[in-house]
Design a protein around this motif. Structure first.
Motif, PDB file in Angstrom:
ATOM      1  N   THR A  13      -0.806   0.242  -7.196  1.00 25.03           N
ATOM      2  CA  THR A  13      -1.201   0.501  -8.577  1.00 25.03           C
ATOM      3  C   THR A  13      -2.328   1.526  -8.623  1.00 25.03           C
ATOM      4  O   THR A  13      -3.022   1.765  -7.632  1.00 25.03           O
ATOM      5  CB  THR A  13      -1.679  -0.774  -9.274  1.00 25.03           C
ATOM      6  OG1 THR A  13      -2.901  -1.220  -8.655  1.00 25.03           O
ATOM      7  CG2 THR A  13      -0.625  -1.875  -9.197  1.00 25.03           C
ATOM      8  N   ILE A 217       9.674   5.257 -14.675  1.00 21.97           N
ATOM      9  CA  ILE A 217       8.931   4.264 -15.466  1.00 21.97           C
ATOM     10  C   ILE A 217       9.406   4.358 -16.906  1.00 21.97           C
ATOM     11  O   ILE A 217       9.546   5.458 -17.443  1.00 21.97           O
ATOM     12  CB  ILE A 217       7.405   4.533 -15.427  1.00 21.97           C
ATOM     13  CG1 ILE A 217       6.920   4.720 -13.997  1.00 21.97           C
ATOM     14  CG2 ILE A 217       6.643   3.404 -16.096  1.00 21.97           C
ATOM     15  CD1 ILE A 217       6.683   6.171 -13.641  1.00 21.97           C
ATOM     16  N   LYS A 239       9.419   1.543 -11.590  1.00 16.80           N
ATOM     17  CA  LYS A 239       8.020   1.152 -11.419  1.00 16.80           C
ATOM     18  C   LYS A 239       7.435   0.632 -12.724  1.00 16.80           C
ATOM     19  O   LYS A 239       7.917   0.943 -13.819  1.00 16.80           O
ATOM     20  CB  LYS A 239       7.184   2.360 -10.978  1.00 16.80           C
ATOM     21  CG  LYS A 239       7.438   2.857  -9.577  1.00 16.80           C
ATOM     22  CD  LYS A 239       6.450   3.975  -9.232  1.00 16.80           C
ATOM     23  CE  LYS A 239       6.633   4.477  -7.820  1.00 16.80           C
ATOM     24  NZ  LYS A 239       5.617   5.503  -7.459  1.00 16.80           N
ATOM     25  N   THR A 240       6.351  -0.119 -12.588  1.00 17.87           N
ATOM     26  CA  THR A 240       5.538  -0.469 -13.750  1.00 17.87           C
ATOM     27  C   THR A 240       4.666   0.738 -14.104  1.00 17.87           C
ATOM     28  O   THR A 240       4.507   1.668 -13.304  1.00 17.87           O
ATOM     29  CB  THR A 240       4.633  -1.661 -13.452  1.00 17.87           C
ATOM     30  OG1 THR A 240       3.671  -1.277 -12.442  1.00 17.87           O
ATOM     31  CG2 THR A 240       5.434  -2.865 -12.959  1.00 17.87           C
ATOM     32  N   GLN A 243       1.915   1.105 -11.570  1.00 18.23           N
ATOM     33  CA  GLN A 243       2.359   1.751 -10.339  1.00 18.23           C
ATOM     34  C   GLN A 243       2.631   3.242 -10.572  1.00 18.23           C
ATOM     35  O   GLN A 243       2.333   4.072  -9.715  1.00 18.23           O
ATOM     36  CB  GLN A 243       3.630   1.069  -9.831  1.00 18.23           C
ATOM     37  CG  GLN A 243       3.416  -0.360  -9.347  1.00 18.23           C
ATOM     38  CD  GLN A 243       4.722  -1.114  -9.121  1.00 18.23           C
ATOM     39  OE1 GLN A 243       5.762  -0.773  -9.714  1.00 18.23           O
ATOM     40  NE2 GLN A 243       4.682  -2.135  -8.291  1.00 18.23           N
TER      41      GLN A 243
END
Length: 309
Positions: A13, A217, A239-240, A243
C-alpha cells in the motif's frame, strides 16, 4: 544501467511505502486529487508531514477531501487550487499563483476512453488532458521545481500505452477514425516520454521525473466504460486504491529513487523494456522510453502550448 528493484510489490500500500518518511517542510501538488488514486496519494503525502495542494477542477469537492485528509492525518497544511487541464488559462493561473519552491509534482489527473471530443484548439480531449495540460503545468512550475535542487515529478501512465505509440502524422485524430482506446494509449505513451525528456532537460536543476503504471483499480477513471475499464483484467490482478497509489508514492518520496529519472515503474519496481506486448499490466514499450521520441514530443508540446497561449 541496472533496473531498480525495491522491497515492495503488487500488494504493497501507499502508506507502507511512506512509512518512516518525514517530509515536514516539503511541498507537494497532486492533480486530480478530489477522488481515487489522487486522493489516496495526497492523503499519504500529507501523512508524511508535507504541505499538500490538491489541484482539482471541482473546488468544492477538493475542499471536502482536504478536510477529510486533515481529519485523518492531523496535517492542517492541506490546500486546494483550481486546475482545469484542458484550459490553458486555468493552468497558467495555477502556476502563476504558486509562490516559493515546489518539491513534488504528481501528475495524476486523467480521463480514459472518453467519447470523441476536442478542445477549442482542436486537440483531442485525452491527449489534451492527460499530456498537454500536465506539460503546461510542469513547465509553468519549472522555476518552483528548480528552486529545490532535488524536486521530483511523478507521471501517472498506464500499461495501455502499449496499444499505441505517438502517431505523429495525426496526433489529434483529424483524419483517422476516432478510437477512444487508441487515443488513451497515445496519451499514456506521452506521459512516459514526458518523464524521459524532463529528466534530460532539467537534470541541471536537480529535477527528476519518472512514470508509472499504478495497476488495475476501479475508480472514477472508468466512468466512460460503465465502470469496467477495458474489461480484460482478471479479478486476481485488480488492486485496491491503497495499493494502486503505492508506486506513485514510491516515486514521490522513497530515498531509493534519489537522483533517478526517466524510468517507468510498475508494482514498485522498474519495469522490463518490451519490443512486443507481453504479460498483462507489465513492461514498458521501447518506443515510450526512446530519447528521440521524447525530444520530438517535447518540441510538439511546447509549440502547441505556445501557439495557444
Amino acid at each position: 544501467m541496472n533496473a531498480i528493484s525495491t522491497p515492495y510489490g503488487f500488494a504493497t500500500t501507499a502508506a507502507e511505502v511512506a512509512q518512516g518518511v518525514d517530509l515536514t517542510g516539503r511541498r507537494a501538488v497532486v492533480t486530480g486529487a478530489a477522488s481515487g488514486l489522487g486522493t489516496e496519494t495526497a492523503r499519504v503525502l500529507a501523512g508524511t508531514g508535507a504541505a499538500v495542494t490538491l489541484a482539482v477542477r471541482d473546488v468544492a469537492a477538493g475542499r471536502r477531501v482536504a478536510e477529510e485528509i486533515t481529519a485523518a492525518t492531523g496535517n492542517r497544511e492541506v490546500h486546494v487550487g483550481r486546475l482545469d487541464l484542458t484550459d490553458l488559462a486555468s493552468v497558467a493561473a495555477f502556476a502563476e499563483a504558486w509562490q516559493g519552491p515546489l518539491h513534488i509534482l504528481v501528475n495524476n489527473a486523467g480521463v480514459m476512453a472518453c467519447p470523441e471530443r476536442y478542445t477549442e484548439q482542436g486537440w483531442e480531449w485525452q491527449f489534451a488532458t492527460n499530456h498537454l495540460g500536465h506539460f503546461a503545468l510542469a513547465t509553468g512550475l519549472h522555476r518552483a521545481l528548480a528552486a529545490d535542487g532535488a524536486a521530483r515529478i511523478v507521471s501517472v501512465s498506464s500499461s495501455a500505452h502499449q496499444r499505441s505509440p505517438i502517431v505523429w502524422d495525426d496526433v489529434h485524430f483529424a483524419f483517422r477514425p476516432y478510437d477512444p482506446w487508441l487515443a488513451y494509449a497515445q496519451s499514456k505513451t506521452a506521459n512516459v516520454l514526458f518523464a524521459v525528456e524532463a529528466s534530460r532537460r532539467w537534470a541541471g536543476d536537480g529535477i527528476t521525473a519518472n512514470a508509472l503504471m499504478p495497476g488495475a483499480i476501479l475508480t472514477n477513471l472508468q466512468r466512460h466504460t460503465d465502470g469496467r475499464g477495458s474489461g480484460t483484467i482478471p479479478p486476481e490482478l485488480m488492486k485496491t486504491v491503497a495499493q494502486g497509489a503505492a508506486t506513485s508514492v514510491l516515486l514521490a518520496v522513497s530515498p531509493l529513487l534519489d537522483g533517478v529519472g526517466g524510468r517507468y515503474f510498475a508494482d514498485c519496481d522498474e519495469a522490463e523494456v518490451l519490443d512486443r506486448r507481453g504479460v498483462p499490466l507489465q513492461g514498458v514499450a521501447r518506443y515510450a522510453l526512446d530519447g528521440e521520441n521524447a525530444r520530438r514530443l517535447w518540441d510538439l508540446s511546447e509549440e502547441s502550448v505556445k501557439s495557444s497561449g
